[in-house]
Design an enzyme around this catalytic site. Structure first.
Site, short mmCIF file in Angstrom:
data_model
loop_
_atom_site.label_atom_id
_atom_site.label_comp_id
_atom_site.label_asym_id
_atom_site.label_seq_id
_atom_site.Cartn_x
_atom_site.Cartn_y
_atom_site.Cartn_z
N ARG A 1 167.78 122.50 11.32
CA ARG A 1 167.17 121.21 11.69
C ARG A 1 168.14 120.07 11.40
O ARG A 1 168.25 119.12 12.19
CB ARG A 1 165.85 121.00 10.95
CG ARG A 1 165.16 119.72 11.38
CD ARG A 1 163.77 119.57 10.79
NE ARG A 1 163.83 119.40 9.35
CZ ARG A 1 162.76 119.36 8.56
NH1 ARG A 1 161.54 119.49 9.06
NH2 ARG A 1 162.89 119.20 7.25
N ARG B 1 180.89 96.10 10.63
CA ARG B 1 179.55 96.13 11.23
C ARG B 1 179.61 95.88 12.74
O ARG B 1 180.10 94.85 13.19
CB ARG B 1 178.66 95.09 10.57
CG ARG B 1 177.23 95.16 11.09
CD ARG B 1 176.31 94.12 10.48
NE ARG B 1 174.96 94.28 11.01
CZ ARG B 1 174.56 93.80 12.19
NH1 ARG B 1 175.38 93.12 12.97
NH2 ARG B 1 173.32 94.01 12.60
N HIS C 1 177.25 97.50 16.29
CA HIS C 1 176.28 98.51 16.72
C HIS C 1 176.97 99.72 17.35
O HIS C 1 176.54 100.85 17.20
CB HIS C 1 175.28 97.92 17.72
CG HIS C 1 174.29 96.99 17.08
ND1 HIS C 1 174.65 95.81 16.49
CD2 HIS C 1 172.95 97.07 16.94
CE1 HIS C 1 173.58 95.21 16.01
NE2 HIS C 1 172.53 95.95 16.27
N LYS D 1 165.24 113.73 12.04
CA LYS D 1 164.90 113.36 10.66
C LYS D 1 165.83 112.24 10.21
O LYS D 1 166.79 112.45 9.46
CB LYS D 1 164.97 114.60 9.74
CG LYS D 1 164.09 114.45 8.50
CD LYS D 1 163.82 115.79 7.89
CE LYS D 1 163.19 115.71 6.50
NZ LYS D 1 161.93 114.99 6.41
N GLU E 1 150.98 113.50 13.55
CA GLU E 1 151.35 114.03 12.23
C GLU E 1 151.03 112.96 11.20
O GLU E 1 150.48 111.91 11.53
CB GLU E 1 152.85 114.42 12.20
CG GLU E 1 153.80 113.26 12.46
CD GLU E 1 155.28 113.64 12.32
OE1 GLU E 1 155.59 114.68 11.71
OE2 GLU E 1 156.11 112.87 12.83
N LEU F 1 157.96 115.51 13.76
CA LEU F 1 159.05 116.27 13.14
C LEU F 1 158.70 117.76 13.17
O LEU F 1 157.58 118.13 12.80
CB LEU F 1 159.22 115.81 11.69
CG LEU F 1 160.47 116.38 11.02
CD1 LEU F 1 161.71 115.61 11.48
CD2 LEU F 1 160.36 116.34 9.52
N1 PDD Z 1 159.12 114.59 4.84
N2 PDD Z 1 156.72 114.82 9.32
C1 PDD Z 1 157.38 113.81 8.73
C2 PDD Z 1 157.40 112.47 9.39
C3 PDD Z 1 158.04 114.04 7.51
O1 PDD Z 1 158.74 113.05 6.92
C4 PDD Z 1 157.96 115.32 6.89
C5 PDD Z 1 158.64 115.65 5.59
C6 PDD Z 1 157.25 116.34 7.54
C7 PDD Z 1 157.15 117.75 6.99
O2 PDD Z 1 158.36 118.47 7.19
P1 PDD Z 1 158.81 119.63 6.20
O3 PDD Z 1 157.71 120.62 6.18
O4 PDD Z 1 160.04 120.17 6.83
O5 PDD Z 1 159.04 119.03 4.85
C8 PDD Z 1 156.65 116.05 8.77
C9 PDD Z 1 159.90 114.79 3.64
C10 PDD Z 1 159.34 115.75 2.66
C11 PDD Z 1 160.24 113.44 3.05
O6 PDD Z 1 160.54 112.55 3.83
O7 PDD Z 1 160.27 113.30 1.82
#
Ligand code: PDD
Length: 284
Positions: A50, A98, A100, A145, A177, A201
């Site tokens: 990921r 800096r 973009h 992420k 989510e 995510l």
């Molecule tokens: N966050 N969706 C979002 C928006 C998230 O930020 C996370 C996890 C998840 C769950 O994903 P996973 O099972 O891979 O941890 C879903 C982490 C833990 C954080 O930002 O601290």
């Protein structure tokens, strides 16, 4: 606390980045959170895949090989105190004047730290948590992420301000989510989670739960969840690497199902704990 920064292990107070780092200036970077149980990294290959996907999506070259990441993270675990740890790593596009526009030859900044993995409290396990629904104010690429988390921060804080532990996000009438977690519901004995795509995510915990459901003949489907289906669900769960599986027992001030963590939650939590225990028992 010992952290890793650009090829060095050093105390957190001594780790410094230049003020022109694009992570600091623009939030231009991506991250992962990986649990370690009994000092063994949990689902490492899935997390690294990921990470690779996030880096590719934002056009940052992956600074380390699979072996390079594994070696660095295991060393960080060894240098820190607790057996159960939460590893945080982030890669930014590095320092540049800096602008973009992306620098032509970025030198990514690589940072990682370890924190003790806080077990979920007994009361959260027994009582479940409260959540509220909020409009999903985030962008169109929530599968990346990214470290730029301002919308998630505002959403989580709004939940806390309303005596809830998490916000469940609604986009175009569909529940996507949580602000930092994936969503499952149980409806008529079936486990339902939204399909992956640009609006959520692809959680590592989410995928493991689907694997455990499959292996244990628990009926499940990846399907959109409307606001009404969410409100009428028998059970609601939120999942993440740090919180594992939490049952939502109050939604927008009303009891979910019987107002207690439900039977399928209890079963899945037990399967999840068994899976973790197997990892702890593996030779290192
Ligand atoms: N966050 N969706 C979002 C928006 C998230 O930020 C996370 C996890 C998840 C769950 O994903 P996973 O099972 O891979 O941890 C879903 C982490 C833990 C954080 O930002 O601290």
């Amino acid at each position: 606390m010992i952290v890793y920064l650009n090829n060095e292990f050093l105390p957190a107070e001594q780790a410094c980045i230049p003020v022109l780092d694009r992570g600091f200036i623009f939030g231009d970077g991506v991250y992962e959170v990986i649990p370690a149980y009994g000092r063994r990294l949990f689902r490492l290959d899935e997390h690294l895949q990921r990470l690779h996907n996030s880096l590719t999506a934002v056009r940052i070259p992956n600074p380390l090989s699979r072996e390079g990441w594994a070696t660095m993270l295991n060393e960080l675990i060894a240098q820190n105190e607790h057996d159960d740890q939460s590893l945080y790593l982030q890669v930014t596009r590095g320092s540049a004047q800096r602008d973009h526009a992306m620098p032509e030859e970025p030198v990514p900044t690589v940072f990682a730290m370890s924190n003790p993995l806080q077990p979920v409290s007994d009361s959260m396990r027994e009582q479940g948590i409260a959540a509220i629904t909020l409009d999903d104010i985030r962008w169109q690429r929530c599968h990346i992420k990214a470290i730029s988390l301002l919308p998630n921060i505002l959403l989580r804080q709004e939940a806390l301000d309303n005596d809830a532990a998490e916000a469940i996000l609604i986009r175009d009438g569909l529940a996507t989510e949580g602000a930092a977690s994936n969503l499952f519901i149980v409806s008529r004995g079936k486990l339902i989670t939204p399909p992956t795509g640009p609006f959520l995510l692809p959680g590592i915990t989410r995928d493991l739960i689907l694997e455990l459901a499959e292996a244990n003949h628990i009926p499940f489907v990846e399907q959109n969840i409307s606001r009404d289906e969410l409100k009428n669900a028998d059970e609601i769960w939120l999942t993440s690497s740090t919180k594992e599986i939490l049952a939502v027992t109050r939604l927008d001030g009303e009891a979910v199902g019987g107002g207690k963590p439900g039977p399928l939650y209890q079963r899945m939590l037990a399967l999840y704990q068994d899976y973790k225990q197997q990892l702890r028992n593996e030779p290192q």
